[in-house]
Design an enzyme around this catalytic site. Structure first.
Site, PDB file in Angstrom:
ATOM      1  N   LYS A   1     -34.908   3.479  15.819  1.00  0.00           N
ATOM      2  CA  LYS A   1     -35.575   4.223  14.762  1.00  0.00           C
ATOM      3  C   LYS A   1     -36.609   3.605  14.078  1.00  0.00           C
ATOM      4  CE  LYS A   1     -31.255   6.593  13.726  1.00  0.00           C
ATOM      5  NZ  LYS A   1     -29.973   6.460  13.239  1.00  0.00           N
TER       6      LYS A   1
ATOM      7  N   TYR B   1     -18.752   5.794  11.506  1.00  0.00           N
ATOM      8  CA  TYR B   1     -19.973   5.116  11.075  1.00  0.00           C
ATOM      9  C   TYR B   1     -21.164   6.042  10.677  1.00  0.00           C
ATOM     10  CZ  TYR B   1     -18.475   0.623  13.332  1.00  0.00           C
ATOM     11  OH  TYR B   1     -17.887  -0.667  13.388  1.00  0.00           O
TER      12      TYR B   1
ATOM     13  N   CYS C   1       8.017   4.302  50.801  1.00  0.00           N
ATOM     14  CA  CYS C   1       7.034   3.407  50.722  1.00  0.00           C
ATOM     15  C   CYS C   1       6.358   3.172  52.157  1.00  0.00           C
ATOM     16  CB  CYS C   1       7.910   2.080  50.356  1.00  0.00           C
ATOM     17  SG  CYS C   1       6.616   0.546  50.391  1.00  0.00           S
TER      18      CYS C   1
ATOM     19  N   ARG D   1     -21.733  18.982  13.935  1.00  0.00           N
ATOM     20  CA  ARG D   1     -23.088  19.333  14.008  1.00  0.00           C
ATOM     21  C   ARG D   1     -23.383  20.688  14.513  1.00  0.00           C
ATOM     22  NH1 ARG D   1     -26.739  19.618  18.290  1.00  0.00           N
ATOM     23  NH2 ARG D   1     -28.781  19.115  17.638  1.00  0.00           N
TER      24      ARG D   1
ATOM     25  N   CYS E   1       9.170   1.781  44.643  1.00  0.00           N
ATOM     26  CA  CYS E   1       9.351   1.287  46.054  1.00  0.00           C
ATOM     27  C   CYS E   1      10.816   0.669  45.998  1.00  0.00           C
ATOM     28  CB  CYS E   1       8.636   0.429  46.792  1.00  0.00           C
ATOM     29  SG  CYS E   1       9.314  -0.376  48.189  1.00  0.00           S
TER      30      CYS E   1
ATOM     31  N   LYS F   1     -25.320   3.296  19.822  1.00  0.00           N
ATOM     32  CA  LYS F   1     -25.016   4.777  20.002  1.00  0.00           C
ATOM     33  C   LYS F   1     -23.740   5.048  20.169  1.00  0.00           C
ATOM     34  CE  LYS F   1     -27.099   9.076  21.503  1.00  0.00           C
ATOM     35  NZ  LYS F   1     -25.676   9.523  21.774  1.00  0.00           N
TER      36      LYS F   1
ATOM     37  N   GLU G   1     -21.163   9.141  13.002  1.00  0.00           N
ATOM     38  CA  GLU G   1     -20.188   9.532  13.985  1.00  0.00           C
ATOM     39  C   GLU G   1     -18.891   9.255  13.920  1.00  0.00           C
ATOM     40  OE1 GLU G   1     -22.577  10.760  16.476  1.00  0.00           O
ATOM     41  OE2 GLU G   1     -21.464  10.427  18.427  1.00  0.00           O
TER      42      GLU G   1
ATOM     43  N   GLU H   1     -29.483   0.147  16.479  1.00  0.00           N
ATOM     44  CA  GLU H   1     -28.086  -0.038  16.382  1.00  0.00           C
ATOM     45  C   GLU H   1     -27.587   0.673  17.478  1.00  0.00           C
ATOM     46  OE1 GLU H   1     -26.160   2.987  13.759  1.00  0.00           O
ATOM     47  OE2 GLU H   1     -28.479   3.345  13.185  1.00  0.00           O
TER      48      GLU H   1
ATOM     49  N   CYS I   1       9.969  -5.926  50.685  1.00  0.00           N
ATOM     50  CA  CYS I   1       8.771  -4.995  50.739  1.00  0.00           C
ATOM     51  C   CYS I   1       7.678  -5.996  50.951  1.00  0.00           C
ATOM     52  CB  CYS I   1       8.570  -4.151  49.944  1.00  0.00           C
ATOM     53  SG  CYS I   1       7.017  -3.198  49.907  1.00  0.00           S
TER      54      CYS I   1
ATOM     55  N   LYS J   1     -30.193   4.817  26.797  1.00  0.00           N
ATOM     56  CA  LYS J   1     -29.016   4.908  27.525  1.00  0.00           C
ATOM     57  C   LYS J   1     -28.877   4.050  28.690  1.00  0.00           C
ATOM     58  CE  LYS J   1     -26.798   8.900  25.831  1.00  0.00           C
ATOM     59  NZ  LYS J   1     -27.091  10.002  26.390  1.00  0.00           N
TER      60      LYS J   1
ATOM     61  N   SER K   1     -31.147  15.859  17.102  1.00  0.00           N
ATOM     62  CA  SER K   1     -30.559  15.206  18.101  1.00  0.00           C
ATOM     63  C   SER K   1     -31.827  14.212  18.671  1.00  0.00           C
ATOM     64  CB  SER K   1     -30.368  16.316  19.207  1.00  0.00           C
ATOM     65  OG  SER K   1     -31.657  16.996  19.510  1.00  0.00           O
ATOM     66  N   LEU K   2     -31.372  13.291  19.559  1.00  0.00           N
ATOM     67  CA  LEU K   2     -32.298  12.475  19.876  1.00  0.00           C
ATOM     68  C   LEU K   2     -32.792  12.513  21.126  1.00  0.00           C
ATOM     69  CD1 LEU K   2     -30.014   9.254  18.658  1.00  0.00           C
ATOM     70  CD2 LEU K   2     -32.326  10.073  17.713  1.00  0.00           C
TER      71      LEU K   2
ATOM     72  N   ASP L   1     -20.082   6.605  20.712  1.00  0.00           N
ATOM     73  CA  ASP L   1     -19.716   7.947  21.551  1.00  0.00           C
ATOM     74  C   ASP L   1     -18.584   8.768  21.110  1.00  0.00           C
ATOM     75  OD1 ASP L   1     -19.910   9.242  23.736  1.00  0.00           O
ATOM     76  OD2 ASP L   1     -19.287   7.888  25.395  1.00  0.00           O
TER      77      ASP L   1
ATOM     78  N   TYR M   1       0.849  -1.154   0.054  1.00  0.00           N
ATOM     79  CA  TYR M   1       0.089   0.083   0.043  1.00  0.00           C
ATOM     80  C   TYR M   1       0.901   1.130   0.056  1.00  0.00           C
ATOM     81  CZ  TYR M   1      -3.432   3.378   1.636  1.00  0.00           C
ATOM     82  OH  TYR M   1      -4.496   4.439   1.708  1.00  0.00           O
ATOM     83  N   ASP M   2       1.901   1.080   0.845  1.00  0.00           N
ATOM     84  CA  ASP M   2       2.759   2.442   0.956  1.00  0.00           C
ATOM     85  C   ASP M   2       3.594   2.719  -0.532  1.00  0.00           C
ATOM     86  OD1 ASP M   2       2.065   2.731   3.683  1.00  0.00           O
ATOM     87  OD2 ASP M   2       3.882   1.731   4.444  1.00  0.00           O
TER      88      ASP M   2
ATOM     89  N   CYS N   1       6.854  -0.570  53.464  1.00  0.00           N
ATOM     90  CA  CYS N   1       8.257  -1.031  54.093  1.00  0.00           C
ATOM     91  C   CYS N   1       9.183   0.190  54.334  1.00  0.00           C
ATOM     92  CB  CYS N   1       8.933  -1.912  53.282  1.00  0.00           C
ATOM     93  SG  CYS N   1       9.727  -1.007  51.635  1.00  0.00           S
TER      94      CYS N   1
HETATM   95  N1  5U1 Z   1     -26.468   5.418  15.904  1.00  0.00           N
HETATM   96  C1  5U1 Z   1     -26.970   6.481  16.138  1.00  0.00           C
HETATM   97  N2  5U1 Z   1     -26.542   7.705  16.745  1.00  0.00           N
HETATM   98  N3  5U1 Z   1     -27.393   8.605  16.391  1.00  0.00           N
HETATM   99  C2  5U1 Z   1     -27.310   9.773  16.483  1.00  0.00           C
HETATM  100  N4  5U1 Z   1     -27.958   6.807  15.406  1.00  0.00           N
HETATM  101  C3  5U1 Z   1     -28.306   8.250  15.404  1.00  0.00           C
HETATM  102  N5  5U1 Z   1     -29.129   8.848  14.787  1.00  0.00           N
HETATM  103  C4  5U1 Z   1     -29.253  10.180  15.278  1.00  0.00           C
HETATM  104  C5  5U1 Z   1     -28.348  10.714  16.186  1.00  0.00           C
HETATM  105  C6  5U1 Z   1     -28.223  12.136  16.401  1.00  0.00           C
HETATM  106  O1  5U1 Z   1     -30.188  10.935  14.780  1.00  0.00           O
HETATM  107  C7  5U1 Z   1     -30.997  10.470  13.660  1.00  0.00           C
HETATM  108  C8  5U1 Z   1     -32.363  10.606  14.292  1.00  0.00           C
HETATM  109  C9  5U1 Z   1     -30.685  11.116  12.644  1.00  0.00           C
END
Ligand code: 5U1
Length: 695
Positions: free
Chosen positions: A297, A230, A415, A138, A433, A117, A178, A115, A439, A321, A84-85, A119, A38-39, A418
């Site tokens: 959803k 994702y 320590c 966002r 220590c 969520k 995300e 699915e 010890c 959550k 937002s959810l 982080d 690849y390189d 001891c």
């Molecule tokens: N996995 C997932 N995270 N998330 C965040 N799905 C998802 N959908 C979102 C958000 C804010 O909003 C949809 C309702 C479009």
């Protein structure tokens, strides 16, 4: 001579092969070519583009290395706001969510796309005529920051849509999802940061790491961060008929080359969703990335449209959550815990707090540098994190809540167990220590290690017996093992049983206990005849594993020569760098360690000494390597030591005699020279692969 048409065709072919390799590696997780190939392809394409800038396209994989820094991010207005959810923290709240949908739609049979969520940080990616043209955070949902240059460096994000089964790709497509940092990448980055001696700052947690990495004004910094992506939704779509369900839309995104979670599923009703919540919850700690819940959803897109929104929150989706993994509490004290190798770990004693599903009273502060970095003090309000089986840790201090008259914390000089000095070698992160084998905090684990199969191999001496032997006063040092009599063991066993109030069935008539004690005495006696490398490994010298012990034994031949060696002399041994050499010299310099060794020899522990063997051996014998650029997973010193241990000579400059060059990140003129001379170039992955195969 190559014609312009040939060069153009070759550039297109290279782009295609690199893009494909990238997709297979970062999206499908099924690499199809070795990293070195690849390189090589990437370098060839870079060469063509440098010579013919007009051939560089906006989807060229060479753009992923990071463009020049900018002063600030431009603002991008989202054509369709980023949603937002709403959150559900209990099953009852999920029931309510589904009930509201049933009532509005007037039907009972609901199918949900479900699915994890992730982080990380929500972003929107815009494609025009299949080419990635803009990426934004966002922000407030209406408009975010233009982080296109940074997002280009995220290899899981396609720079061009794959045409997939459906040849018809949209004229305009916005994909939402995300950006996150996989746990392994986070750990590896932080390991390298900790080893950098303060040059690179460790990242706080994968979520902050993802957000912080994307908000770098210099995309070359982002390019060095192990980010992934994702997709989970679409925004604007023009020139393409969307399928009827969310799940089909996700499949379509997968065909266009976007990573879509393998854990995505469809479920019937609330029962199906809750079942999924429990299943993913059970897998959570084993996943390669952080998640904070699951998302349900409604799968039917026309039903979604019918339900609409409340503000910017859709009625058709909810995040369920998991219990919080971070909580706020206060630090009541900062103590030091001493581990088996004497590592002194500052530990925060906390006001008890329920986090990640358990009550936490202690959290690790890792080392003195970390305490200084966080500036944690007794009395502080702190954020504590506990994820799965991971030891709880203090993430940050809530400075606004700091009480008056607090004091910066300092590692104690002695320590707590001891009383020996706590020392921190130059260039080392960990303080230790110096009590070594004397010890008490280190003794049970030291003996356990000493007796283990690959060390002195004392069969039948398990951790529980060692604890009993130490606690009941029969053993205070490893040498005491060799002074134990059969009667001592039987008496110890009787006392331990009496203490625990148990007389196990197996020892009621004394016969089996006698057999156990006889076997153990025989195993201890048998272990006296050993080899020098086993003995060295058994001593538990910090950082000295089996391979190093073998190297030391081979190099010095006998223990006295080794014990008298200076750090410089120790560094002649393959695999021994300055830190390890300092550890070994310190260990043998401690009077109590010398005493323990003398006692062991006196009790009859012995090995056959041999002539020192100093010539190099290994698969790289006769080869000369050069290291250039920064490595992430090990220091240059370590890489040098490892290559030398495999027989290589490591030189400082590239010449015709150089057999290979290991090029880390930002490799400079040495790499250029290597290419000029046609010297073999290894990237870090190739180096690690080689070391793994030969160590
Ligand atoms: N996995 C997932 N995270 N998330 C965040 N799905 C998802 N959908 C979102 C958000 C804010 O909003 C949809 C309702 C479009």
């Amino acid at each position: 001579m190559t014609s312009v048409a040939d060069t153009t065709a070759r550039a297109a072919e290279l782009r295609q092969r690199l893009t494909d390799a990238n997709y297979r590696y970062h999206v499908l997780d099924e690499p199809n070519i070795p990293d070195a190939d690849y390189d090589a392809l990437m370098r060839e394409l870079e060469g063509i583009e440098a010579a013919h800038p007009q051939l560089r396209t906006s989807d060229s994989p060479t753009l992923r290395v990071g463009a020049v820094p900018s002063r600030e991010f431009a603002t991008v207005r989202h054509a369709i706001p980023m949603l937002s959810l709403a959150n559900a923290f209990s099953e009852a709240e999920v029931e309510d969510f589904a009930r509201r949908i049933r009532e509005r739609l007037g039907r009972d049979d609901l199918r949900f796309s479900v699915e994890p969520k992730f982080d990380g940080l929500a972003i929107s990616l815009r494609y025009e005529n299949a080419v990635f043209v803009q990426g934004a955070t966002r922000g407030d949902g209406e408009s975010g920051e233009d982080v296109t240059a940074n997002l280009r460096t995220v290899k899981a994000i396609p720079l061009r849509l794959r045409s997939g089964k459906n040849e018809n790709v949209p004229r305009v497509l916005e994909v939402r999802g995300e950006v996150y940092m996989p746990r392994a990448g986070f750990e590896k980055y932080n390991e390298a940061a900790r080893a950098s001696g303060g040059k690179v700052k460790p990242l706080v947690n994968p979520r902050n790491a993802a957000a912080g990495s994307l908000r770098q004004l210099d995309p070359r910094i982002t390019a060095r961060r192990p980010l992934a992506f994702y997709a989970y939704a679409v925004g604007v779509v023009e020139g393409f008929e969307l399928p009827a369900t969310h799940s089909a839309m996700m499949r379509q995104l997968g065909e266009w080359g976007f990573p879509v979670s393998k854990l995505i599923d469809t479920k019937r009703g609330v029962a199906g969703c809750l079942d999924y919540f429990r299943r993913i919850g059970a897998q959570r700690d084993a996943l390669p990335f952080d998640i904070d819940g699951v998302v349900y959803k409604l799968d039917d897109l026309s039903a979604q449209a019918e339900l609409g929104f409340v503000g910017r929150t859709p009625r058709w989706a909810i995040a369920h959550k998991f219990p919080a993994q971070e909580q706020v509490t206060t630090v009541e004290a900062i103590d030091v815990q001493i581990g088996r190798t004497g590592a002194a770990t500052p530990t925060a004693r906390l006001k008890p707090v329920f986090v990640g599903g358990v009550t936490v009273t202690n959290a690790t502060l890792h080392n003195a540098d970390q305490v200084a970095r966080l500036d944690v003090r007794v009395g502080d309000t702190v954020i504590v994190r506990r994820a799965g089986d991971v030891i709880p840790e203090v993430v940050s201090v809530v400075m606004e809540k700091r009480p008056a008259r607090t004091h910066a914390w300092k590692m104690p000089a002695h320590c707590p167990v001891c009383g020996s000095a706590i020392v921190r070698d130059a260039g080392e992160v960990v303080a230790r220590c110096s009590g070594g084998l004397s010890c008490a905090a280190q003794i049970v684990q030291s003996i356990f290690h000493f007796a283990s199969r690959r060390a002195m191999d004392i069969e039948g001496l398990g951790e529980r017996y060692i604890e009993d032997l130490c606690e009941l006063g029969y053993v205070k040092s490893v040498a005491d093992l060799y002074r134990l009599s059969l009667d001592d063991l039987l008496e110890m066993k009787r006392r331990a049983d009496a203490r625990d109030g148990t007389t196990p069935e197996t020892v009621r008539n004394g016969k089996i206990a006698t057999k156990w004690a006889q076997n153990l005495i025989a195993a201890i006696a048998h272990s006296k005849a050993t080899t020098l490398d086993r003995f060295l490994y058994a001593l538990g010298i910090p950082d000295v594993g089996e391979a190093t012990a073998k190297g030391l034994a081979r190099h010095f031949g006998g223990l006295d020569a080794l014990m008298a060696a200076t750090a410089e002399e120790l560094m002649q041994v393959p695999d021994v760098g300055p830190i390890m050499a300092a550890h070994i010299a310190t260990f043998f310099g401690e009077p109590h360690n010398r005493r323990a060794i003398a006692q062991l020899r006196k009790t009859g522990v012995a090995w056959v000494e041999s002539e020192p063997q100093r010539e190099a051996q290994g698969p790289l014998l006769g080869k000369t390597g050069v290291l250039t650029g920064g490595l992430h997973s090990l220091t240059r010193e370590q890489a040098k030591a490892k290559l030398e241990a495999l027989g290589a000579k490591v030189a400082g400059s590239v010449s015709k005699k150089t057999s290979f060059v290991v090029a880390g990140s930002e490799a400079g003129s040495k790499l250029d020279k290597a290419r000029e001379l046609g010297v073999e170039v290894w990237d870090e992955a190739r180096l690690l692969e080689f070391l793994r195969a030969h160590e």
